[in-house]
Motif scaffolding. Structure first.
Motif, PDB file in Angstrom:
ATOM      1  N   PRO A 108       1.115 -20.729  -1.257  1.00 15.91           N
ATOM      2  CA  PRO A 108       1.360 -19.934  -0.043  1.00 15.91           C
ATOM      3  C   PRO A 108       0.558 -18.637  -0.037  1.00 15.91           C
ATOM      4  O   PRO A 108       0.269 -18.085   1.027  1.00 15.91           O
ATOM      5  CB  PRO A 108       2.865 -19.634  -0.112  1.00 15.91           C
ATOM      6  CG  PRO A 108       3.264 -19.822  -1.536  1.00 15.91           C
ATOM      7  CD  PRO A 108       2.303 -20.829  -2.123  1.00 15.91           C
ATOM      8  N   PRO A 151      -4.288 -16.244  -5.364  1.00  8.40           N
ATOM      9  CA  PRO A 151      -5.690 -16.077  -5.039  1.00  8.40           C
ATOM     10  C   PRO A 151      -6.313 -14.848  -5.701  1.00  8.40           C
ATOM     11  O   PRO A 151      -5.626 -13.903  -6.064  1.00  8.40           O
ATOM     12  CB  PRO A 151      -5.664 -15.884  -3.526  1.00  8.40           C
ATOM     13  CG  PRO A 151      -4.371 -15.167  -3.278  1.00  8.40           C
ATOM     14  CD  PRO A 151      -3.417 -15.778  -4.257  1.00  8.40           C
ATOM     15  N   LYS A 201      -3.988 -14.450 -11.569  1.00  4.70           N
ATOM     16  CA  LYS A 201      -3.307 -15.345 -10.617  1.00  4.70           C
ATOM     17  C   LYS A 201      -4.321 -15.757  -9.562  1.00  4.70           C
ATOM     18  O   LYS A 201      -5.339 -15.090  -9.373  1.00  4.70           O
ATOM     19  CB  LYS A 201      -2.171 -14.608  -9.900  1.00  4.70           C
ATOM     20  CG  LYS A 201      -1.145 -13.976 -10.817  1.00  4.70           C
ATOM     21  CD  LYS A 201      -0.007 -14.909 -11.078  1.00  4.70           C
ATOM     22  CE  LYS A 201       1.052 -14.244 -11.929  1.00  4.70           C
ATOM     23  NZ  LYS A 201       1.881 -15.217 -12.610  1.00  4.70           N
ATOM     24  N   GLU A 231      -3.818 -10.684  -5.825  1.00  6.11           N
ATOM     25  CA  GLU A 231      -2.604 -10.352  -5.056  1.00  6.11           C
ATOM     26  C   GLU A 231      -2.904 -10.483  -3.553  1.00  6.11           C
ATOM     27  O   GLU A 231      -3.665  -9.698  -2.977  1.00  6.11           O
ATOM     28  CB  GLU A 231      -2.054  -8.948  -5.354  1.00  6.11           C
ATOM     29  CG  GLU A 231      -1.345  -8.852  -6.702  1.00  6.11           C
ATOM     30  CD  GLU A 231      -0.052  -9.672  -6.771  1.00  6.11           C
ATOM     31  OE1 GLU A 231       0.693  -9.721  -5.775  1.00  6.11           O
ATOM     32  OE2 GLU A 231       0.203 -10.287  -7.818  1.00  6.11           O
ATOM     33  N   SER A 232      -2.225 -11.462  -2.953  1.00  6.77           N
ATOM     34  CA  SER A 232      -2.544 -11.813  -1.568  1.00  6.77           C
ATOM     35  C   SER A 232      -2.416 -10.636  -0.606  1.00  6.77           C
ATOM     36  O   SER A 232      -3.265 -10.453   0.272  1.00  6.77           O
ATOM     37  CB  SER A 232      -1.662 -12.973  -1.108  1.00  6.77           C
ATOM     38  OG  SER A 232      -0.294 -12.675  -1.293  1.00  6.77           O
ATOM     39  N   LEU A 287      -4.763 -24.814 -12.245  1.00 11.90           N
ATOM     40  CA  LEU A 287      -3.766 -23.958 -12.901  1.00 11.90           C
ATOM     41  C   LEU A 287      -3.023 -24.725 -13.991  1.00 11.90           C
ATOM     42  O   LEU A 287      -2.619 -24.136 -14.996  1.00 11.90           O
ATOM     43  CB  LEU A 287      -2.768 -23.423 -11.869  1.00 11.90           C
ATOM     44  CG  LEU A 287      -3.360 -22.625 -10.701  1.00 11.90           C
ATOM     45  CD1 LEU A 287      -2.263 -22.187  -9.742  1.00 11.90           C
ATOM     46  CD2 LEU A 287      -4.142 -21.419 -11.198  1.00 11.90           C
TER      47      LEU A 287
HETATM   48  N1  LIG Z   1       2.212 -12.105  -5.831  1.00 15.49           N
HETATM   49  C1  LIG Z   1       1.053 -12.961  -5.975  1.00 15.49           C
HETATM   50  C2  LIG Z   1       1.514 -14.346  -6.402  1.00 15.49           C
HETATM   51  C3  LIG Z   1       0.355 -15.215  -6.851  1.00 15.49           C
HETATM   52  C4  LIG Z   1       0.838 -16.425  -7.629  1.00 15.49           C
HETATM   53  O1  LIG Z   1       1.970 -16.481  -8.117  1.00 15.49           O
HETATM   54  N2  LIG Z   1      -0.050 -17.432  -7.722  1.00 15.49           N
HETATM   55  C5  LIG Z   1       0.267 -18.611  -8.475  1.00 15.49           C
HETATM   56  C6  LIG Z   1      -0.175 -19.854  -7.722  1.00 15.49           C
HETATM   57  S1  LIG Z   1       0.767 -20.062  -6.228  1.00 15.49           S
HETATM   58  C7  LIG Z   1      -0.478 -18.580  -9.784  1.00 15.49           C
HETATM   59  O2  LIG Z   1      -1.583 -18.055  -9.863  1.00 15.49           O
HETATM   60  N3  LIG Z   1       0.115 -19.199 -10.813  1.00 15.49           N
HETATM   61  C8  LIG Z   1      -0.498 -19.310 -12.113  1.00 15.49           C
HETATM   62  C9  LIG Z   1       0.096 -18.373 -13.121  1.00 15.49           C
HETATM   63  O3  LIG Z   1       1.056 -17.661 -12.805  1.00 15.49           O
HETATM   64  O4  LIG Z   1      -0.406 -18.382 -14.246  1.00 15.49           O
HETATM   65  C10 LIG Z   1       0.276 -12.999  -4.648  1.00 15.49           C
HETATM   66  O5  LIG Z   1       0.864 -12.672  -3.609  1.00 15.49           O
HETATM   67  O6  LIG Z   1      -0.922 -13.321  -4.653  1.00 15.49           O
END
Ligand SMILES: N[C@@H](CCC(=O)N[C@@H](CS)C(=O)NCC(=O)O)C(=O)O
Length: 220
Positions: A22, A65, A63, A76-77, A45
């Motif tokens: 998302p 994106p 993380k 951070e989106s 991932l």
């Molecule tokens: N708060 C972050 C959340 C980003 C996030 O949790 N991304 C996940 C994929 S949906 C991720 O990178 N997961 C891999 C990990 O945590 O190592 C945003 O808004 O970009």
């Protein structure tokens, strides 16, 4: 605003191969809405590609994106959306009125931090791959009811944009509501109609219909 020459530097959005994030969705939609040409790159991932030192240390928080622009990396989106808005004037993805913008940020922050049971019980794999097989738990139902309550307050009576003009929070709310809609959970028709109309927006469609591998991600 970016300095001369920087505006022409390529933009690259790092996402994940199943196109279910998302947060990547938000940035992808923002880039499309701003009419900016960009490339995408995906990190598996489940193989912990986000932890490979080159990506981990450039993105800082490791993380997806992440956005790469003229040597600058940002994850951070919501930070990415604000960077795009600051760097590239033109089509807006956040409201110009400061109170409407604050409200949009409130909704975005809430969508990212609340409704945990709903996010866990109706993960985005159930939107783009197999639908959920089990009914919502009491906590999941409570989160769904809370989502609908908030949507009822922010979706205008006559439909259309949430905060005066379309902004990326509209897409975020529609995405969250589709965790319910695509899993055939009950949603009041006014809210369902609004979310379905938003789902047809070309920038949203481009993400939703993006090519995906036939099988979803392995658990990791
Ligand atoms: N708060 C972050 C959340 C980003 C996030 O949790 N991304 C996940 C994929 S949906 C991720 O990178 N997961 C891999 C990990 O945590 O190592 C945003 O808004 O970009």
């Amino acid at each position: 605003m970016v300095r001369r020459g920087m505006a022409d530097a390529p933009l690259r959005l790092y996402g994940e191969p199943f196109w279910i994030s998302p947060y990547v969705f938000t940035c992808f939609v923002a880039l499309r809405e701003k009419g900016l040409p960009f490339e995408t790159d995906v990190l598996p991932l489940h193989e912990r590609a986000q932890r490979a030192p080159a990506y981990r240390d450039r993105s800082i928080t490791a993380k997806v994106p992440a956005l790469e622009h003229d040597g600058f990396w940002l994850a951070e989106s919501s930070a990415i959306v604000e960077y795009l808005e600051d760097a590239f004037p033109g089509a807006r993805v956040l409201p110009s009125d400061f109170r409407a913008r604050a409200r949009a940020r409130q909704l975005q922050a809430w969508i990212r931090s609340a409704l945990l049971a709903l996010r866990e019980e109706r993960p985005t794999t159930t939107m783009f791959y197999e639908r959920a097989a089990t009914p919502l738990s009491p906590a999941g139902r409570e989160a769904a009811a809370e989502l609908v309550r908030v949507a009822d307050l922010v979706v205008p009576a006559r439909g259309g944009a949430l905060f005066g003009a379309w902004c990326v929070a509209d897409a975020d709310l529609a995405f969250m509501l589709h965790r319910l809609l695509l899993n055939d959970e009950p949603v009041p028709s006014r809210i369902a109609d609004w979310a379905r109309a938003e789902w047809e927006r070309p920038s949203v469609r481009a993400f939703v219909t993006h090519e995906r591998p036939p099988a979803g991600p392995p658990p990791y």
